[in-house]
Design an enzyme around this catalytic site. Structure first.
Site, PDB file in Angstrom:
ATOM      1  N   THR A  29      -2.186  35.525  61.405  1.00 16.18           N
ATOM      2  CA  THR A  29      -2.881  36.823  61.477  1.00 16.18           C
ATOM      3  C   THR A  29      -4.390  36.642  61.602  1.00 16.18           C
ATOM      4  OG1 THR A  29      -1.139  37.861  60.194  1.00 16.18           O
ATOM      5  CG2 THR A  29      -3.225  39.033  60.285  1.00 16.18           C
ATOM      6  N   LYS A  98      -1.443  35.952  47.624  1.00 13.18           N
ATOM      7  CA  LYS A  98      -0.253  36.434  48.347  1.00 13.18           C
ATOM      8  C   LYS A  98       0.828  35.376  48.168  1.00 13.18           C
ATOM      9  CE  LYS A  98       0.347  36.427  53.219  1.00 13.18           C
ATOM     10  NZ  LYS A  98       0.373  37.788  53.529  1.00 13.18           N
ATOM     11  N   LYS A 137       0.584  39.193  45.206  1.00 12.81           N
ATOM     12  CA  LYS A 137       0.985  40.264  46.124  1.00 12.81           C
ATOM     13  C   LYS A 137       2.183  39.845  46.952  1.00 12.81           C
ATOM     14  CE  LYS A 137       0.005  41.355  50.126  1.00 12.81           C
ATOM     15  NZ  LYS A 137      -0.639  41.540  51.439  1.00 12.81           N
ATOM     16  N   GLU A 179       4.033  45.852  47.149  1.00 13.61           N
ATOM     17  CA  GLU A 179       3.594  46.487  48.403  1.00 13.61           C
ATOM     18  C   GLU A 179       4.771  46.747  49.347  1.00 13.61           C
ATOM     19  OE1 GLU A 179       0.779  44.215  50.775  1.00 13.61           O
ATOM     20  OE2 GLU A 179       0.525  45.835  52.216  1.00 13.61           O
ATOM     21  N   LYS A 221       1.019  49.098  45.806  1.00 20.07           N
ATOM     22  CA  LYS A 221       0.185  49.118  47.019  1.00 20.07           C
ATOM     23  C   LYS A 221       1.009  49.760  48.150  1.00 20.07           C
ATOM     24  CE  LYS A 221      -2.365  46.150  50.227  1.00 20.07           C
ATOM     25  NZ  LYS A 221      -3.298  45.028  50.346  1.00 20.07           N
ATOM     26  N   GLY A 265      -3.828  49.972  59.572  1.00 22.79           N
ATOM     27  CA  GLY A 265      -4.204  50.191  60.975  1.00 22.79           C
ATOM     28  C   GLY A 265      -4.999  51.476  61.180  1.00 22.79           C
ATOM     29  N   SER A 291      -6.891  48.787  48.563  1.00 18.59           N
ATOM     30  CA  SER A 291      -6.625  47.341  48.661  1.00 18.59           C
ATOM     31  C   SER A 291      -6.572  47.066  50.159  1.00 18.59           C
ATOM     32  CB  SER A 291      -5.300  46.988  47.974  1.00 18.59           C
ATOM     33  OG  SER A 291      -5.008  45.623  48.189  1.00 18.59           O
ATOM     34  N   GLY A 293      -7.319  45.571  53.912  1.00 21.63           N
ATOM     35  CA  GLY A 293      -7.587  44.349  54.659  1.00 21.63           C
ATOM     36  C   GLY A 293      -8.457  44.704  55.851  1.00 21.63           C
ATOM     37  N   ARG A 294      -7.798  45.256  56.877  1.00 22.07           N
ATOM     38  CA  ARG A 294      -8.529  45.579  58.114  1.00 22.07           C
ATOM     39  C   ARG A 294      -9.658  46.571  57.890  1.00 22.07           C
ATOM     40  NH1 ARG A 294      -3.001  46.617  61.188  1.00 22.07           N
ATOM     41  NH2 ARG A 294      -2.399  46.796  59.019  1.00 22.07           N
TER      42      ARG A 294
HETATM   43  C1  5MM Z   1      -4.825  41.201  55.118  1.00 21.54           C
HETATM   44  O1  5MM Z   1      -3.535  41.207  55.718  1.00 21.54           O
HETATM   45  C2  5MM Z   1      -2.475  40.849  54.827  1.00 21.54           C
HETATM   46  C3  5MM Z   1      -1.675  39.693  55.325  1.00 21.54           C
HETATM   47  O2  5MM Z   1      -0.995  39.973  56.497  1.00 21.54           O
HETATM   48  P1  5MM Z   1      -0.045  38.822  57.168  1.00 21.54           P
HETATM   49  O3  5MM Z   1       0.943  38.395  56.151  1.00 21.54           O
HETATM   50  O4  5MM Z   1       0.550  39.517  58.346  1.00 21.54           O
HETATM   51  O5  5MM Z   1      -0.954  37.705  57.585  1.00 21.54           O
HETATM   52  C4  5MM Z   1      -1.616  42.082  54.533  1.00 21.54           C
HETATM   53  O6  5MM Z   1      -0.534  41.810  53.682  1.00 21.54           O
HETATM   54  C5  5MM Z   1      -2.488  43.078  53.854  1.00 21.54           C
HETATM   55  O7  5MM Z   1      -2.811  42.611  52.567  1.00 21.54           O
HETATM   56  C6  5MM Z   1      -1.862  44.443  53.723  1.00 21.54           C
HETATM   57  O8  5MM Z   1      -0.964  44.742  54.727  1.00 21.54           O
HETATM   58  C7  5MM Z   1      -2.966  45.471  53.757  1.00 21.54           C
HETATM   59  O9  5MM Z   1      -3.797  45.213  54.847  1.00 21.54           O
HETATM   60  P2  5MM Z   1      -4.292  46.420  55.757  1.00 21.54           P
HETATM   61  O10 5MM Z   1      -5.005  45.709  56.894  1.00 21.54           O
HETATM   62  O11 5MM Z   1      -3.081  47.172  56.186  1.00 21.54           O
HETATM   63  O12 5MM Z   1      -5.223  47.218  54.870  1.00 21.54           O
END
Ligand code: 5MM
Length: 342
Positions: A29, A98, A137, A179, A221, A265, A291, A293-294
């Site tokens: 990712t 994670k 997580k 989550e 989450k 997203g 919480s 990420g993007r």
């Molecule tokens: C930051 O992205 C996390 C890891 O994603 P991958 O396992 O696909 O690499 C993801 O679990 C993230 O913590 C959550 O989905 C929340 O992130 P968003 O970007 O949706 O806020």
């Protein structure tokens, strides 16, 4: 298990005015994110990027309660040899990890996924605790489409895995972030998202209870109730806030200390506006925070673009987004604050 200590950590993760930085992108990712800004993803570039985030003093000390790390990051050192996890602790934030190992196709359920990683999880949690992680997580991924997806099988096995993971975490004195993410891809409307998310949350809490998870020692989450990205009719900010809060009140016991949303997203500003509108409703039984990420990292990634001379700009971008979301977690954000800082 010492429930009082788990509860203390969980409360600190959702302390008023702070939220969680989800920096736990797996190597695949983060490589996609780096591709988008023209940066080659290597162990060093991933380290440099995360070091920039964790050395963002303003954000880390004032607005970020905890950081979710990926396995590679928790063992990495900053350029000067300081373990990255120490940078987080020095800023007064809590390190998390994670622990799921991604998704695999779910047998007999075409198009659906199950999150894996329970094998040897107890041993891994022990090592992460020794390294300093105080929360973990696990993300389940539930899709919505018109062809009978999600099936009850997918919802059930993913909830079961979340329950197993959460119970193992608490036995290891680690607070589980649970989550269950219902994706916002697709053309479904907000009510379909609401219906599926309600089902997913109900089954997840059934499993948590069955597996004797102490609700006081966990954080949820979830996704917000929101229109699919391709839906022609996008719900307003107020509709998202009202429907999400109503749904959570019906599904999430008050014993849960806090709910920290994923951004899923949404644009940076949408994610902030939705959180703010929910907190303005008031009288909620749990803390509602972020919480993301993007929605926290898109701006710093763009400003940094892999160049050492842009580190300060990247940190300013993170500080700004973290501050906006901090205000939203108190219901004190205003759209014109975005323009002032731009
Ligand atoms: C930051 O992205 C996390 C890891 O994603 P991958 O396992 O696909 O690499 C993801 O679990 C993230 O913590 C959550 O989905 C929340 O992130 P968003 O970007 O949706 O806020």
């Amino acid at each position: 298990m010492n429930l009082a200590d788990l509860n203390k950590v969980a409360q600190a993760m959702v302390v008023p005015g702070k939220g969680i930085l989800a920096a736990d992108e797996s190597s695949g990712t983060i490589t996609k994110r780096f591709d988008a800004i023209g940066v080659t993803s290597t162990e060093d570039s991933r380290r440099d990027y995360r070091e920039m985030l964790f050395r963002s003093t303003d954000a880390m000390t004032h607005y970020i309660s905890g950081v979710i790390l990926y396995d590679e990051t928790i063992w990495q050192n900053a350029k000067d040899g300081t373990p990255l996890i120490k940078l987080i602790e020095q800023a007064g934030a809590i390190p998390g990890i994670k622990v799921d190992e991604g998704t695999q196709p779910l047998p007999a359920c075409p198009g659906e996924l199950v999150t894996v990683g329970l094998d040897r999880l107890a041993e891994r949690l022990k090592k992460y605790y020794e390294r300093g992680a105080r929360f973990a997580k696990w993300r389940a991924v539930i899709d919505i489409n018109a062809g009978g997806i999600p099936s009850m099988t997918a919802v059930g096995v993913n909830a079961h895995a979340l329950g197993r993971y959460a119970a193992l975490c608490q036995a290891a004195q680690i607070v589980p972030i649970v989550e269950p993410e219902v994706l916002m891809d697709g053309d479904h409307d907000i009510d379909r998202c609401l219906e599926v998310t309600t089902r997913v949350l109900n089954v997840t809490f059934q499993e948590l209870r069955k597996q004797r998870v102490a609700l006081e020692g966990m954080i949820l989450k979830p996704n917000m109730a929101i229109s699919g990205k391709k839906c022609a009719k996008q719900a307003s900010v107020q509709e998202v806030a009202d429907k999400t809060v109503r749904m959570l009140k019906a599904c999430v016991p008050a014993a849960v200390p806090g709910i920290a949303f994923l951004s899923g997203g949404q644009s940076d500003e949408e994610a902030t506006a939705h959180l703010d509108a929910m907190n303005r409703i008031g009288n909620l039984p749990w803390k509602l925070t972020f919480s993301y990420g993007r929605a926290l990292q898109a701006a710093p990634q763009k400003a940094w673009a892999g160049k050492a001379e842009n580190v300060a700009a990247g940190q300013r971008a993170l500080n700004h987004r973290a501050r906006m979301n901090s205000l939203a977690s108190r219901g004190e954000w205003q759209a014109d604050l975005e323009k002032k800082a731009a």
